[in-house]
Every structure is written in C-alpha cells, then in structure tokens.
Design a protein around this motif. Structure first.
Motif, PDB file in Angstrom:
ATOM      1  N   GLN A 273       0.822  -1.210   0.000  1.00 33.38           N
ATOM      2  CA  GLN A 273       0.000   0.000   0.000  1.00 33.38           C
ATOM      3  C   GLN A 273       0.857   1.261   0.000  1.00 33.38           C
ATOM      4  O   GLN A 273       0.458   2.294  -0.563  1.00 33.38           O
ATOM      5  N   LEU A 274       2.039   1.203   0.630  1.00 38.40           N
ATOM      6  CA  LEU A 274       2.920   2.381   0.649  1.00 38.40           C
ATOM      7  C   LEU A 274       3.496   2.688  -0.737  1.00 38.40           C
ATOM      8  O   LEU A 274       3.853   3.832  -1.024  1.00 38.40           O
ATOM      9  N   ASP A 275       3.554   1.669  -1.585  1.00 40.22           N
ATOM     10  CA  ASP A 275       4.072   1.874  -2.937  1.00 40.22           C
ATOM     11  C   ASP A 275       2.923   2.284  -3.862  1.00 40.22           C
ATOM     12  O   ASP A 275       2.668   1.658  -4.883  1.00 40.22           O
ATOM     13  N   PHE A 276       2.213   3.349  -3.473  1.00 37.93           N
ATOM     14  CA  PHE A 276       1.020   3.745  -4.219  1.00 37.93           C
ATOM     15  C   PHE A 276       1.387   4.545  -5.472  1.00 37.93           C
ATOM     16  O   PHE A 276       2.311   5.351  -5.467  1.00 37.93           O
ATOM     17  N   PRO A 277       0.657   4.314  -6.582  1.00 38.83           N
ATOM     18  CA  PRO A 277       0.870   5.113  -7.792  1.00 38.83           C
ATOM     19  C   PRO A 277       0.280   6.514  -7.614  1.00 38.83           C
ATOM     20  O   PRO A 277      -0.691   6.699  -6.869  1.00 38.83           O
ATOM     21  N   ILE A 278       0.849   7.492  -8.316  1.00 38.86           N
ATOM     22  CA  ILE A 278       0.444   8.891  -8.146  1.00 38.86           C
ATOM     23  C   ILE A 278       0.058   9.476  -9.499  1.00 38.86           C
ATOM     24  O   ILE A 278       0.731   9.243 -10.512  1.00 38.86           O
ATOM     25  N   CYS A 279      -1.020  10.241  -9.504  1.00 37.25           N
ATOM     26  CA  CYS A 279      -1.480  10.909 -10.712  1.00 37.25           C
ATOM     27  C   CYS A 279      -1.815  12.359 -10.341  1.00 37.25           C
ATOM     28  O   CYS A 279      -2.358  12.620  -9.261  1.00 37.25           O
ATOM     29  N   TYR A 280      -1.472  13.288 -11.216  1.00 43.82           N
ATOM     30  CA  TYR A 280      -1.743  14.717 -10.977  1.00 43.82           C
ATOM     31  C   TYR A 280      -2.839  15.153 -11.955  1.00 43.82           C
ATOM     32  O   TYR A 280      -2.714  14.929 -13.164  1.00 43.82           O
ATOM     33  N   ALA A 281      -3.903  15.752 -11.423  1.00 43.91           N
ATOM     34  CA  ALA A 281      -5.070  15.996 -12.278  1.00 43.91           C
ATOM     35  C   ALA A 281      -5.723  17.344 -11.993  1.00 43.91           C
ATOM     36  O   ALA A 281      -5.501  17.964 -10.948  1.00 43.91           O
ATOM     37  N   SER A 282      -6.534  17.747 -12.941  1.00 46.39           N
ATOM     38  CA  SER A 282      -7.457  18.872 -12.771  1.00 46.39           C
ATOM     39  C   SER A 282      -8.830  18.365 -13.183  1.00 46.39           C
ATOM     40  O   SER A 282      -9.118  18.221 -14.372  1.00 46.39           O
TER      41      SER A 282
ATOM     42  N   ASP B  15       4.847  18.636 -13.138  1.00 50.37           N
ATOM     43  CA  ASP B  15       5.222  19.839 -13.888  1.00 50.37           C
ATOM     44  C   ASP B  15       4.690  19.831 -15.324  1.00 50.37           C
ATOM     45  O   ASP B  15       4.915  20.780 -16.075  1.00 50.37           O
ATOM     46  N   GLU B  16       4.009  18.760 -15.687  1.00 54.42           N
ATOM     47  CA  GLU B  16       3.551  18.633 -17.071  1.00 54.42           C
ATOM     48  C   GLU B  16       2.033  18.619 -17.120  1.00 54.42           C
ATOM     49  O   GLU B  16       1.383  17.809 -16.447  1.00 54.42           O
ATOM     50  N   LYS B  17       1.454  19.514 -17.908  1.00 55.12           N
ATOM     51  CA  LYS B  17       0.006  19.572 -18.034  1.00 55.12           C
ATOM     52  C   LYS B  17      -0.467  18.523 -19.023  1.00 55.12           C
ATOM     53  O   LYS B  17       0.037  18.437 -20.136  1.00 55.12           O
ATOM     54  N   GLY B  18      -1.441  17.714 -18.623  1.00 55.06           N
ATOM     55  CA  GLY B  18      -1.955  16.678 -19.503  1.00 55.06           C
ATOM     56  C   GLY B  18      -2.961  17.223 -20.501  1.00 55.06           C
ATOM     57  O   GLY B  18      -3.317  18.405 -20.477  1.00 55.06           O
ATOM     58  N   THR B  19      -3.453  16.352 -21.358  1.00 57.04           N
ATOM     59  CA  THR B  19      -4.444  16.744 -22.359  1.00 57.04           C
ATOM     60  C   THR B  19      -5.802  16.102 -22.105  1.00 57.04           C
ATOM     61  O   THR B  19      -6.833  16.633 -22.507  1.00 57.04           O
ATOM     62  N   ASP B  20      -5.799  14.932 -21.459  1.00 55.94           N
ATOM     63  CA  ASP B  20      -7.061  14.251 -21.152  1.00 55.94           C
ATOM     64  C   ASP B  20      -6.841  13.344 -19.943  1.00 55.94           C
ATOM     65  O   ASP B  20      -5.797  13.396 -19.281  1.00 55.94           O
ATOM     66  N   LEU B  21      -7.838  12.510 -19.635  1.00 53.55           N
ATOM     67  CA  LEU B  21      -7.767  11.644 -18.447  1.00 53.55           C
ATOM     68  C   LEU B  21      -7.240  10.242 -18.772  1.00 53.55           C
ATOM     69  O   LEU B  21      -7.345   9.342 -17.943  1.00 53.55           O
ATOM     70  N   LYS B  22      -6.655  10.058 -19.949  1.00 51.45           N
ATOM     71  CA  LYS B  22      -6.152   8.735 -20.334  1.00 51.45           C
ATOM     72  C   LYS B  22      -5.150   8.178 -19.321  1.00 51.45           C
ATOM     73  O   LYS B  22      -5.229   6.990 -18.973  1.00 51.45           O
ATOM     74  N   PRO B  23      -4.181   8.984 -18.795  1.00 52.37           N
ATOM     75  CA  PRO B  23      -3.247   8.419 -17.793  1.00 52.37           C
ATOM     76  C   PRO B  23      -3.959   7.870 -16.563  1.00 52.37           C
ATOM     77  O   PRO B  23      -3.534   6.857 -15.998  1.00 52.37           O
ATOM     78  N   LEU B  24      -5.062   8.519 -16.154  1.00 54.40           N
ATOM     79  CA  LEU B  24      -5.807   8.046 -14.989  1.00 54.40           C
ATOM     80  C   LEU B  24      -6.531   6.740 -15.306  1.00 54.40           C
ATOM     81  O   LEU B  24      -6.508   5.793 -14.500  1.00 54.40           O
ATOM     82  N   PHE B  25      -7.182   6.663 -16.465  1.00 52.95           N
ATOM     83  CA  PHE B  25      -7.850   5.424 -16.864  1.00 52.95           C
ATOM     84  C   PHE B  25      -6.856   4.260 -16.928  1.00 52.95           C
ATOM     85  O   PHE B  25      -7.134   3.158 -16.435  1.00 52.95           O
ATOM     86  N   GLU B  26      -5.698   4.498 -17.538  1.00 54.03           N
ATOM     87  CA  GLU B  26      -4.677   3.451 -17.658  1.00 54.03           C
ATOM     88  C   GLU B  26      -4.186   3.009 -16.275  1.00 54.03           C
ATOM     89  O   GLU B  26      -3.954   1.822 -16.038  1.00 54.03           O
TER      90      GLU B  26
END
Length: 605
Positions: A159-168, A179-190
C-alpha cells in the motif's frame, strides 16, 4: 457472460470539496458515456436537490464507464465525516480506492478517516492530487504529507508503494508528472486498469451476494444494491437470505439490474464481481447475504462506527402546530424515522417514555440536520431538542467523544481562535505556517466543545477561517464547558411583529425576524448579548393620537435582521429551548412558553 478480468471496482474517496464529483463528471464525458449532442449538467452524480444546494455529496452512488472494453464500476462517496457510514459499507463493494487530495489543502480530516478504513480492509490505493492548476498549488509537499499519513495509519509495504497521478478535475486532464500539463484523463484510466486488480474469488461457485446499500423505486419497491462475491446471479433464481439476526429465509430474485453509465439496466444474468441491483426481496436490509440454497454461508459485514450525537424529535405542540405541515402526528414521525434507519446504517432511533418523543442518534450535527431538512421537504412538521453528546462508561470512568479539529486561519486571528478554544477544553496538537501566510492549527477537542463554535469562529475571523473536524475516539470526561454566554430575546405575546415594536427591541440585541411576522408567546425572536433571557413586546403598536411632535414621527430605521439556517438554529438553542420545524418555517422557542411558568420552573431548579 463477460470475464471478470475485464472488470474493475473502485471507490473515489476524499475530503469534502476536493473535487470527487467533478472528476467523475469528466470521466463519464471522456469515456463516451454520453452522446456528443447530449445536454449535460455539472456534478451529474449529485442527483438530489439538497446535494446540489449545499454542494456536497450526501449519499453514495454507483456509475459505470467502459474503457478499452474494460468495465469500471465507480462509487462516488460522501466527503463529509458525518456521512462516514456511507463510506464504510461501500468499501466492501470495491477492490481499490482512488484517494483524491487537494493540491493546496493537502490531507484533511476526512482524508485520514476514509483512508484508515480503506487500508484496514486491504484495499489498493491510487493517489490523485487534484486541482494542480490551482494558484499556490504544492503537489510535491502534498504527496509527502500523504506518505506520512499512510505510515501513520499503518499501511503495508504494498500500500505504501502507491501510484500517483496529478489531475485537474475541472479541466479534465491528468498527468504522471506534476510539472507537465496533460491533455485528457487517459493516464488516470490506464492507471486504474493496470493498478487495480480484477475481482478475486470463485466465478463458478455457488452464488453469494453481499448487500451494502438499499434503494427504492415507486414502481418496483425495495431494491438491494450489492456485489456478486461468488458465482453468478440469474433473474428469477431462488436463493436463501441470511439475515442480520442469524435467521434465514427462502426468497427469489425478482428483477436483476447492472449499472451502465448513470442508468440501471435490466439483465437476465450478472457476472462474478459485478455490482448489481436486485428487486423482489421483501424486508431486505443492509449487511445481509443472498446465497445459493446448496451452500448457505453468510458474509461478515463491516462494523459501522457508533453514533456520537443525539437529539429528541417531538410532535410539534406550539400554538402554530398543524398550520403548515401535512404529516404532524407521532405515528407519521415514527414511521418515517424507522424507515430512515433501514437505509441509514449509522443512524439510531429509540422510543422514549413519552409517546410523542423519539431519540435519534447520529454521527454529527450535519448528519441529523440533513435528515431534518429532508423530512420537512417531505411535508413533516415536528420540533427538536438541542443536540447532546453520547457518553460512555468504562467501569466508573465517564468517557466522552473527542474530535480532531483542523483550522486554517490568517495569522492575525490565531490568538483569538486559541483563546476561544481554550475555554472549550481544546488541546493543541500541531501548528504550522502555509506559504500563503495562513496558519494551520490542529486541536483535540470534546465534541460538545464544538457545538455553537462554528458561527462564533466565523465572526472572530471575519469569515476568513476554515475549520474541519472528525471523530477521534473516546477519552475521559474533560469537565464542564460553558456552551453559550448570550441569552434569548423572547416574544411577550402572540400577534404580528411591527416596525415600532422591533425598533424598540433592536437596541437590546440581535433580531432574528423582521416586521409583519406572526409570533406567539415564548417564541425566540433574537439574541441578547448578556447571559440572561429578556421578554420584549415586538408586536407593540404606536399609540395613535392627533398630537404631533418634531422628531418623534420620523421614519423608523430597522437594523437588518439575521436569518439563521437550520444548523445555526440547532447550535444556538440551550437546554430549555427547541427548534420548531415545518415545511415553510424554522422557528426557535422556549420549551415552556409562559413567562410565569418559566419563572416557577427556574425557581424550583
């Protein structure tokens, strides 16, 4: 029937107003759930009027999206601690949690609460730092705070090795780099598909369904919402229902539904691991298990934390009783309260010695006030007593509920806030400074010390302070706390308020009503700054004569009166006062309306 490997069950958990429902909106849009020409509304998951008005999620709700032929069942959970009972039981239905944290506010009390429950159940977490486009966002620091919280709550190595996603959530993008702005929610779905495991169990075994929620439809009646824990469900199938009291009964599955987008779709068969809705089972309650007759095994249900606050719901006996409400009798109120208990698992209702009074216990003032607001919109009329905390006893030691209080306030108000909390038996646990110049304070405070504090806090900080709190367990009784230092301004007689009467009263304190309002003797019409009640004639009319004097006949100027919300009314009243609730009005009153009888009762005490 689809393979369970093409299925993911996930709950979105977060503190209130960190953007869960907005993110779900974007996930539904980008997964193709809606038609391109479909008219959409914001926060589509907040379906009730009360949720939309208050901007909070009150009830857990299910939705489904399809992404690359994989079905993702999403449960949107409430963010307020008072509705924690909704979160606790919903966690039974999912295999992972998506923990949403504000990129500026960081870990807040409800974040701690829901995460603790999820980790204890062994759920796989994904951390989403939301609102990274917000000014003064500090995503890297927030991740450090989340990691510290995971360690504090005893997370295991996986559980401590949790994946991280940055979103708006508002703008609908996600990125793996802060530091990188995404274009859609594809990284979150994946990330959801790769990190959250598909349901584990026996797809070919005898049927087993655990019901974690109850819904109701005017046409088909009671609907049980749960997860197929083993085997697969078939519409019309005979099953054995294992009830909470240990008994069993033979029932039949009526109609069988699964979720597609925001809709329930009727199917003939549901696969292992899927979230289903089932009609046709009478008297079904939360926590019960439906099993195949050949293998009757009840599943354990999550223990729901006990209520900490109680208040009495009573039949309205004021002079205005029955004028505005349709459902006013004790039978009406009793039936409605016991119906609520069937779906609201963290609520308790007890009958008292009086046939007209019912003791209702819940997780907090907001939990109980939402029930009050819901009932008044349904046409109920009743009155309630001030909320009181529920004490426990360990042998001869008296224990009381404690709250973890977190406050964000500009530095110039820190001294005032700490002084106020000191008189309410609060102990400071942590203190820090944000980059914005505001101070972050953490206190441990008795639950009764918070009653009536919110309105005082907003006044002391000129509306610049933010406070959040959550139940933190029971500790030894901390001693007496002065709840309210002000008194009430009470109406002298029945009638209609006049500008003249209010003008002569407004110098005595803050008024709660304006001109032309019907009042009765004993009704509270304002607040007296001194710690005593005063009786004023707000219906007084100016003596009519043909004599005129310079200056005395000028237009009377009234100070705008304060309109108290339901929560403010509950915080304001003392032990000898009640709140009268009707579909059209919220009135404050004395328990004993007559001034003479109040004085006699006071002298006896």
């Amino acid at each position: 029937m689809a393979n369970s490997n093409n299925l993911r069950n996930i709950a979105i958990i977060a503190h209130v107003d960190h953007g869960k429902t907005t993110l779900v909106d974007q996930m539904l849009r980008q997964s193709g759930t809606f038609r391109t020409n479909e008219q959409l509304i914001e926060r589509v998951m907040d379906s009730s009027d009360l949720e939309r008005e208050r901007g909070i999620t009150i009830l857990s709700k299910n939705t489904t999206i399809m992404y690359n032929d994989i079905k993702i069942n999403i449960v949107d959970t409430p963010g307020h601690a008072d509705f924690g009972g909704e979160v606790e039981r919903i966690l039974q239905m999912v295999d992972g949690v998506l923990l949403l944290v504000d990129a500026f506010e960081g870990c807040m009390p409800q974040t701690r609460f829901v995460l603790k429950k999820a980790l204890a159940l062994g759920k796989k977490p994904i951390v989403v730092v939301n609102k990274v486009d917000r000014p003064m966002a500090r995503p890297i620091e927030v991740i450090d705070e989340v990691l510290d919280l995971f360690i504090e709550l005893g997370a295991d190595d996986d559980q401590l090795d949790f994946p991280i996603c940055y979103a708006s959530g508002r703008d609908g993008y996600a990125s793996l780099d802060s530091d990188e702005k995404g274009t859609d929610l594809k990284p979150l779905f994946e990330m959801i598909i790769n990190e959250i495991e598909s349901p584990k169990g026996d797809p070919e075994g005898p049927l087993q369904i655990l019901f974690s929620n109850i819904d109701y439809d005017d046409y088909i009646g009671r609907i049980g919402v749960g997860r197929v824990e083993r085997g697969h469900a078939i519409a019309g199938q005979s099953v054995v229902l294992c009830r909470q009291d240990g008994s069993t009964s033979n029932v039949r599955i009526g109609k069988l539904y699964v979720f597609e987008g925001l809709k329930r779709v009727e199917v003939t068969e549901a696969q292992f691991g899927d979230l289903v809705s089932i009609s046709g089972i009478p008297d079904l309650t939360i926590g019960e298990t439906a099993c195949d007759p050949s293998c009757v095994e009840a599943l354990p249900f999550v223990k729901i934390d006990e209520p900490t606050i109680a208040m009495n719901y009573m039949v309205n006996n004021s002079p205005f009783a029955g004028r505005e409400g349709k459902l006013v009798t004790s039978r009406n109120i009793r039936d409605r309260l016991f119906k609520e208990v069937e779906t609201n698992v963290s609520l308790r209702v007890e009958e008292t010695d009086s046939a007209d009074t019912f003791k209702v216990s819940g997780r907090g003032e907001l939990h109980l006030s939402i029930l009050i607001e819901t009932m008044r919109r349904e046409g109920y009329e009743f009155q309630v007593s001030p909320p009181t905390v529920i004490y426990k006893y360990d042998g001869s030691t008296k224990l009381e509920p404690m709250e973890l209080l977190m406050i964000e306030v500009p530095e110039e108000y820190v001294g005032t806030v700490m002084q106020r909390l000191g008189t309410r038996k609060a102990e400071i646990k942590n203190m820090g400074t944000r980059e914005t110049g505001s101070s972050h304070l953490e206190f441990l405070i008795p639950a009764r010390g918070l009653m009536g504090f919110r309105s005082q806090f907003l006044s002391d900080t000129n509306g610049n302070g933010i406070m959040n709190h959550i139940f933190n367990g029971y500790e030894e009784y901390k001693g007496e706390i002065e709840q309210r230092l002000s008194g009430s301004i009470v109406a002298h007689e029945a009638g209609e308020t006049t500008g003249y009467g209010l003008f002569n009263t407004q110098s005595r304190g803050r008024l709660f009503i304006g001109s032309g309002v019907e009042v009765y003797e004993g009704m509270i019409v304002g607040e007296n700054p001194k710690n005593e009640d005063i009786v004023c004639n707000v219906c007084k009319k100016k003596h009519v004569s043909n004599t005129r004097a310079s200056g005395s006949d000028d237009a009377l100027k009234l100070v705008p009166h304060s309109v108290l919300s339901l929560e403010q009314s509950l915080e304001f009243i003392k032990d000898d006062e009640l709140v009268e609730i009707t579909p059209k009005s919220i009135r404050l009153r004395k328990r004993i309306l007559s001034k003479e009888l109040r004085m006699k009762a006071s002298s006896k005490n």
